[in-house]
Scaffold this motif. Sequence first.
Motif, PDB file in Angstrom:
ATOM      1  N   CYS A 312       0.854  -1.192   0.000  1.00 36.78           N
ATOM      2  CA  CYS A 312       0.000   0.000   0.000  1.00 36.78           C
ATOM      3  C   CYS A 312       0.892   1.245   0.000  1.00 36.78           C
ATOM      4  CB  CYS A 312      -0.903   0.015   1.231  1.00 36.78           C
ATOM      5  SG  CYS A 312      -2.103  -1.346   1.272  1.00 36.78           S
ATOM      6  N   ASP A 313       0.306   2.392  -0.348  1.00 36.39           N
ATOM      7  CA  ASP A 313       1.087   3.622  -0.274  1.00 36.39           C
ATOM      8  C   ASP A 313       1.599   3.847   1.145  1.00 36.39           C
ATOM      9  OD1 ASP A 313       0.565   4.029  -2.924  1.00 36.39           O
ATOM     10  OD2 ASP A 313      -0.861   5.652  -2.625  1.00 36.39           O
ATOM     11  N   ARG A 314       0.709   3.783   2.098  1.00 28.38           N
ATOM     12  CA  ARG A 314       1.035   3.808   3.519  1.00 28.38           C
ATOM     13  C   ARG A 314       0.214   2.721   4.194  1.00 28.38           C
ATOM     14  NH1 ARG A 314       0.414  10.320   3.347  1.00 28.38           N
ATOM     15  NH2 ARG A 314       2.613  10.892   3.191  1.00 28.38           N
ATOM     16  N   GLY A 315       0.669   2.251   5.339  1.00 31.22           N
ATOM     17  CA  GLY A 315       0.039   1.091   5.956  1.00 31.22           C
ATOM     18  C   GLY A 315      -1.183   1.425   6.786  1.00 31.22           C
ATOM     19  N   ILE A 316      -0.957   1.793   8.049  1.00 32.65           N
ATOM     20  CA  ILE A 316      -2.035   2.100   8.989  1.00 32.65           C
ATOM     21  C   ILE A 316      -1.813   3.497   9.530  1.00 32.65           C
ATOM     22  CG2 ILE A 316      -3.130   1.481  11.185  1.00 32.65           C
ATOM     23  CD1 ILE A 316      -2.236  -1.421  10.659  1.00 32.65           C
ATOM     24  N   GLY A 317      -2.867   4.303   9.559  1.00 29.49           N
ATOM     25  CA  GLY A 317      -2.759   5.647  10.101  1.00 29.49           C
ATOM     26  C   GLY A 317      -3.812   5.915  11.165  1.00 29.49           C
ATOM     27  N   ILE A 318      -3.388   6.457  12.315  1.00 31.96           N
ATOM     28  CA  ILE A 318      -4.321   7.022  13.297  1.00 31.96           C
ATOM     29  C   ILE A 318      -3.978   8.509  13.354  1.00 31.96           C
ATOM     30  CG2 ILE A 318      -5.009   5.016  14.628  1.00 31.96           C
ATOM     31  CD1 ILE A 318      -2.699   5.479  16.517  1.00 31.96           C
ATOM     32  N   VAL A 319      -4.671   9.257  12.524  1.00 33.75           N
ATOM     33  CA  VAL A 319      -4.260  10.582  12.096  1.00 33.75           C
ATOM     34  C   VAL A 319      -5.465  11.509  12.182  1.00 33.75           C
ATOM     35  CG1 VAL A 319      -3.244  11.832  10.132  1.00 33.75           C
ATOM     36  CG2 VAL A 319      -2.616   9.465  10.545  1.00 33.75           C
ATOM     37  N   SER A 320      -5.254  12.804  12.074  1.00 30.94           N
ATOM     38  CA  SER A 320      -6.370  13.737  11.979  1.00 30.94           C
ATOM     39  C   SER A 320      -6.100  14.777  10.908  1.00 30.94           C
ATOM     40  CB  SER A 320      -6.616  14.447  13.309  1.00 30.94           C
ATOM     41  OG  SER A 320      -7.622  15.431  13.167  1.00 30.94           O
ATOM     42  N   GLU A 321      -7.069  14.954  10.031  1.00 29.30           N
ATOM     43  CA  GLU A 321      -7.002  16.013   9.027  1.00 29.30           C
ATOM     44  C   GLU A 321      -7.785  17.252   9.453  1.00 29.30           C
ATOM     45  OE1 GLU A 321      -7.869  14.940   4.994  1.00 29.30           O
ATOM     46  OE2 GLU A 321      -7.161  12.879   5.243  1.00 29.30           O
ATOM     47  N   ASN A 322      -8.506  17.183  10.586  1.00 32.18           N
ATOM     48  CA  ASN A 322      -9.408  18.252  10.971  1.00 32.18           C
ATOM     49  C   ASN A 322      -9.066  18.812  12.344  1.00 32.18           C
ATOM     50  OD1 ASN A 322     -11.679  18.279   8.814  1.00 32.18           O
ATOM     51  ND2 ASN A 322     -11.321  16.117   9.242  1.00 32.18           N
ATOM     52  N   ASP A 323      -9.065  20.139  12.472  1.00 33.81           N
ATOM     53  CA  ASP A 323      -8.609  20.806  13.680  1.00 33.81           C
ATOM     54  C   ASP A 323      -9.383  20.387  14.920  1.00 33.81           C
ATOM     55  OD1 ASP A 323      -6.866  22.093  12.030  1.00 33.81           O
ATOM     56  OD2 ASP A 323      -7.887  24.028  12.080  1.00 33.81           O
ATOM     57  N   ALA A 324     -10.691  20.294  14.835  1.00 33.06           N
ATOM     58  CA  ALA A 324     -11.521  20.053  16.019  1.00 33.06           C
ATOM     59  C   ALA A 324     -11.732  18.577  16.320  1.00 33.06           C
ATOM     60  CB  ALA A 324     -12.875  20.731  15.833  1.00 33.06           C
TER      61      ALA A 324
END
Length: 516
Positions: A312-324
């Motif tokens: 995959c491009d990247r594997g596993i993400g626990i990320v946030s794209e949103n400020d709130a």
Amino acid sequence: MLTILDHTCGKTLRTTAFLCVLAAAACSKKSSPSSETTNTATGYYVSPDGSDGNTGTINNPLRSINTALSKVLPGDTVFVRGGTYSEKIVFPKSGRLDKYITLKAYAGEKPVIDGTGLSVVGKEALVTLRNNSFIIFEGFDVCNFKSATPWVNANGILVDQGSKNIQLKKNRIYNIEHNVKPDDGRSGHGIEIIGNTDVMMKNILVEENEIHDCNTGYSENLTINGYVDSFIIRKNKIYNAENIGIDAAGGYSANTNAAYNYARNGLISENELYNIDMTTGPIGGAHGHGAIGIYVDGARNIIVERNKVHECDRGIGIVSENDAYPTSNCIVRNNFVYNSWRTGIYLGGYLNYTSGGTNDCYVVNNTLYYNNIETGAFGEIEGEIRLTERCNNNVIKNNLVYARPTDVFVHKYTTTGTNNIVDNNLYYTTGTAGWIWNGTAYADFAAWKTACGGDAGSTYGIDPLLLNTALPDLHLQNGSPAKNTGVIIDATIQGDRDIDGNPRIVNNKISKGAQQ
């Protein structure tokens, strides 16, 4: 939700939050009986050779699936014979507790719901469950729903508006395509589950489905978004995708009430994802390998366990794209992640972009191997484990990290975020892979430990004796130094089963990596 730039994360988390997750998963299982135990009052039959003027018996079948669904009562089952059905399926009724309405393939046959030639107007799906409850949909091909019209949204299966106690099982979804330029809103989903009202969606089971070869543009192949509580995404296979595989999301326009606008209390388990590659579609032209296999973005109390994510491009993400909407109280455990184009596992907010971040999460007992085939968006090596903006109170322990010769084991980009614990990991490379903390690179293990303020219980430079690095097979040989050398945090954190379904903790000992 598109992932094109960057993400990342780090320490201590309240055990009670994870007990809530486990309780939610248990509740979902109890509330989701299998189709074999459904109390069936009447069976209706559908066949390509049938007629809607027929009675719907096996010898006098109906022709249209929608016609059959219009006749059912709670507890009834519609059995669909093999063949092609060119219709958009909409469930008109709900079942009730212990009386599910079931739409399933006739045993040993493969019915195909085929969208060839059907128009897509606005957001549409080949199969729609809208404000339905106690429904089972099982055993179909759902395919060939395509559009070249700007700003529509083509979906294979759509579940929304407060639906609950829904099971999607053993279906194959493919060739769901929005074939327009990115500027024309290229978007679609193989399966979309979206809580877009003030009625909570709950007890959703998506199990043993196969999603492949869909053009989803800025969207994903399997999405859980908005006011969805208590869901299980288990034993699915997703591959040959131009964007994100599985996404549990929050902070987008799914729900107008901010308190409802994120997925929560879910289990993403035992799935396999591969060939998730943004460069195969026009979105990747400007952004390269930006897609993610399993993505938790602004959601809370999610367990990601026992998955295999590779190529995959990247594997596993626990990320946030949103400020709130920081991603919070999640566990990533007992997964195999390998051969990613970029990072293996990452946490945090997008660099120079959002202030959401990742808080109170665990990344424990994962096996990472030979990720970072190419450099990231800024020409950097993203790292086997990557932390970007605003990672707070996260724990990274008991991971087995087998890096490429010039790789980075752990890469923390910036000084934002505090109280992240890194310890008890096993690092190995045949070359000169190192670490980066707060933007400073370290080749020396002792200097690295001083910089990150942790990793005192970790080991570096000892071959973990993976079973076969050529295939690869990331299981452990007998005598591996990863065996029984981990640290037990809490059984609720590390889970009760390893990647193979064997007991995770044996004789009060735990191994590093995903296999016990």
